[in-house]
Design a protein around this motif. Structure first.
Motif, PDB file in Angstrom:
ATOM      1  N   ARG A  78     124.881  10.381  44.459  1.00  0.00           N
ATOM      2  CA  ARG A  78     124.839  10.968  45.642  1.00  0.00           C
ATOM      3  C   ARG A  78     125.143  10.048  46.509  1.00  0.00           C
ATOM      4  O   ARG A  78     125.996  10.894  48.074  1.00  0.00           O
ATOM      5  N   LEU A  79     124.376   9.014  46.893  1.00  0.00           N
ATOM      6  CA  LEU A  79     123.783   8.038  48.265  1.00  0.00           C
ATOM      7  C   LEU A  79     125.430   7.860  48.364  1.00  0.00           C
ATOM      8  O   LEU A  79     126.333   8.096  49.772  1.00  0.00           O
ATOM      9  N   ALA A  80     125.961   7.464  47.081  1.00  0.00           N
ATOM     10  CA  ALA A  80     127.846   6.102  47.327  1.00  0.00           C
ATOM     11  C   ALA A  80     129.006   7.311  47.838  1.00  0.00           C
ATOM     12  O   ALA A  80     129.373   7.630  48.559  1.00  0.00           O
ATOM     13  N   ALA A  81     127.915   9.250  46.845  1.00  0.00           N
ATOM     14  CA  ALA A  81     129.943  10.026  47.669  1.00  0.00           C
ATOM     15  C   ALA A  81     129.313  10.529  48.277  1.00  0.00           C
ATOM     16  O   ALA A  81     130.127  10.597  48.987  1.00  0.00           O
ATOM     17  N   SER A  82     128.255  10.305  48.954  1.00  0.00           N
ATOM     18  CA  SER A  82     127.273  11.091  50.615  1.00  0.00           C
ATOM     19  C   SER A  82     128.393  10.498  51.785  1.00  0.00           C
ATOM     20  O   SER A  82     128.608  10.711  52.783  1.00  0.00           O
TER      21      SER A  82
END
Length: 634
Positions: free
Chosen positions: A346-350
């Protein structure tokens, strides 16, 4: 359609006047036979003559138009046989020829329309208007006025007019006209939808991403028109042989008349050559073969390409997007104990929402598939070719290559999570708050159907398969080993792929299969270029002779088998039909067949030839075995 000019005119005639002319010929023949039974030969001969004249008049107009175009078709033989029969006092023979000719043209027209059904049905699905949001309201406008960026409303049951992006609600679409899949497909917000698809439920808004003239369905329609208007080399060869057959027919008729002094022998020779299997078998078979390919999602642009496809012996295949899906997918997520897999993703995609890198798009897509709520990144800095860093939910996040991330962490190392790496895999390192958080392992997987398709290509006559990829050699070799391809070339530029195609031609006709702009030169250089997907690069679809309308390789193997079978059927029909016609003409010249008997025999031959040519429409054996014989049309 791959029909000669005279045949096209005959089919047009059969549509407009065919039924009436056939009825006139049939009524005249019946009336004459009844009068003969009532022993009134004068009225009988008059009925046969009157019934013949309308067909002869229409045929003479056809012949005159054909001659003005320089087309010396075998319709001349039909006109001569009817005219000579009337002149020599054989009105019954003339009426029989007229009846059989009118019936034969109607049968040929039906066969050709039946063969072209999958092709022409595409043409009826073109949207003409669309509802566009304009100045706060909706306005119905012609699709030619739609521009990229326009917002459109699509209602239930409507055909999507242009390619676009869903902006509101969820779209349930019937994409069978493009992909062959009978099962409707759901599209969420930000998903791309293709023109030619039909909305099955509800109303949704979309934003056009290209004008109608450049949309997917417009490209398909252009390809269909090119296929219908083309003429195969085999059909052109039939025209030349048709002229030769005309000369042989007239010469044999004159010789029979001269030797026997009986004009009825010459007449019998003419009627048995009316019409000729040569002008019936080839166009019907070729169009049937193209239609068969279209039915499984493989659009062959013209008859010449179909013939070339039947001769292919070497296949040069691109890797990315052809043997693989062309989009990286997550193979594994390896993370530290203090952060879960979903949170790492989630953090990487955000953060990657601020990047245009292809790997970023793959991460975002994977996160959305898992139902993760992405946050808006802030203070983003991107370093092209290396990575990106920024703030997500007040946490400092770094995403990129292992070395890039390692230089920005204070604790741990991304390499610690790397326990092994297969050929073709790529890793995305992630750090959170200056601590190495984990790795996301990604790969472009081999298409699941690829191994079976390559086996079927070999079964269809492909003797040599070459993998030519722009990727590193070790990556290409990994895919080649997985698929059993021995000849693998890596780091191929567009020019290198052209050289590869030219070199491979030493082993036989070459088929090049690719999907990107970089493949277009090689597709054009090959004997047959195959572009994977009409929604792919426009340059590759335009350069290729064959376009796969589905995102699978299966139709290509089916098309190869169908092409080979089509050419065999066409040649078989020509050889057998001409052989029987020539035998009948010799028998007629020797006095063993009367004109009426000759006309009946020739009609039997013509019907057999057309029915045999239509066998090319049947599914090939591999379709039923593979389960991919689903038509692309609803």
């Amino acid at each position: 359609m791959a029909l000669n000019a005279a045949t096209r005119a005959a089919i047009s005639l059969s549509k407009v006047q065919g039924v009436w002319l056939l009825l006139i010929a049939a009524v005249g023949l019946s009336t004459g036979l009844i009068c003969t039974l009532l022993q009134d030969p004068i009225v009988a001969r008059l009925a046969w003559t009157i019934a013949t004249l309308p067909i002869l008049g229409a045929l003479l107009r056809q012949v005159f138009r054909s001659l003005r175009r320089g087309d010396f078709g075998l319709d001349i033989v039909a006109a001569l046989s009817m005219a000579f029969a009337l002149a020599f006092g054989e009105p019954l023979a003339a009426n029989v020829v007229a009846l059989m000719y009118a019936g034969g043209q109607m049968l040929e027209g039906y066969a050709s329309r039946r063969a072209a059904r999958e092709m022409t049905a595409l043409m009826g699905r073109v949207a003409q208007t669309a509802f566009r949001y304009d100045k706060g309201g909706l306005q119905e406008v012609p699709i030619t006025e739609i521009k990229a960026g326009d917002r459109l409303m699509v209602r239930q049951g409507e055909v999507i007019p242009v390619d676009g992006i869903v902006v509101t609600n969820q779209a349930l679409l019937d994409e069978s006209a493009l992909t062959g899949e009978a099962i409707p497909r759901k599209h969420g917000v930000n998903d791309e939808v293709l023109s030619g698809s039909t909305s099955l439920a509800g109303v949704f808004d979309m934003r056009a991403i290209r004008p109608a003239s450049e949309s997917t369905y417009a490209a398909v329609i252009r390809l269909v028109k090119a296929a219908q208007e083309s003429k195969a080399p085999m059909a052109r060869l039939a025209d030349r042989y048709g002229l030769m057959f005309l000369v042989v027919t007239v010469s044999l008729a004159l010789a029979a008349w001269f030797v026997s002094s009986d004009p009825r022998r010459a007449l019998a020779v003419l009627v048995i050559a009316t019409p000729c299997p040569l002008i019936l078998a080839v166009p019907v078979a070729i169009m049937s073969g193209i239609s068969r390919c279209a039915a499984v999602g493989c659009l062959v642009k013209d008859g010449g390409v179909l013939e070339a496809l039947s001769r292919v012996r070497v296949a040069v295949l691109d890797k990315t997007g052809t043997l693989t899906h062309g989009m990286a997918t997550i193979v594994a997520i390896k993370c530290a104990e203090w952060i879960g897999e979903d949170e790492l993703l989630r953090l990487a995609a955000s953060l990657d929402q601020a990047s245009g890198h292809v790997m970023a798009a793959a991460l975002i897509s994977a996160a959305r598939e898992r139902g993760l709520n992405l946050a808006l990144p802030a203070d983003v800095s991107e370093f092209p070719g290396e990575g990106i860093e920024g703030t997500v939910d007040q946490r400092h996040v770094v995403v990129g290559g292992s070395r890039f991330v390692e230089r920005r962490v204070l604790k741990g190392s991304p390499r610690a999570f790397l326990s092994g790496r297969s050929a073709g895999e790529a890793v995305v390192a992630v750090a959170v708050d200056s601590v190495a958080a984990g790795l996301i392992v990604m790969a472009d997987p081999v298409r699941p159907e690829a191994i079976g398709v390559l086996r079927r290509l070999r079964d269809a006559g492909i003797a040599r398969i070459i993998l030519a990829s722009g990727d590193r050699l070790e990556v290409a070799r990994g895919v080649g080993e997985a698929l059993g391809i021995e000849e693998v070339l890596g780091e191929q530029s567009p020019a290198s792929k052209v050289d590869c195609v030219n070199s491979a031609r030493h082993f036989g006709p070459v088929m090049m299969v690719g999907d990107g702009i970089n493949d277009a030169p090689a597709l054009a250089a090959a004997d047959v270029g195959v572009a994977l997907g009409a929604r792919g690069a426009a340059a590759s679809s335009e350069a290729a002779g064959v376009v796969l309308l589905v995102d699978r390789l299966d139709p290509l193997a089916i098309a190869l088998t169908a092409a080979s079978r089509t050419i065999v059927i066409a040649r078989q029909s020509v050889i057998v039909g001409l052989g029987l016609s020539m035998a009948g003409m010799v028998a007629a010249a020797c006095g063993f067949l009367l004109p009426v008997q000759g006309a009946l025999l020739q009609e039997v031959i013509d019907v057999a030839v057309i029915l045999n040519a239509l066998r090319a429409l049947r599914p090939v054996g591999s379709e039923s075995k593979s389960g991919h014989g689903v038509p692309i049309l609803p």
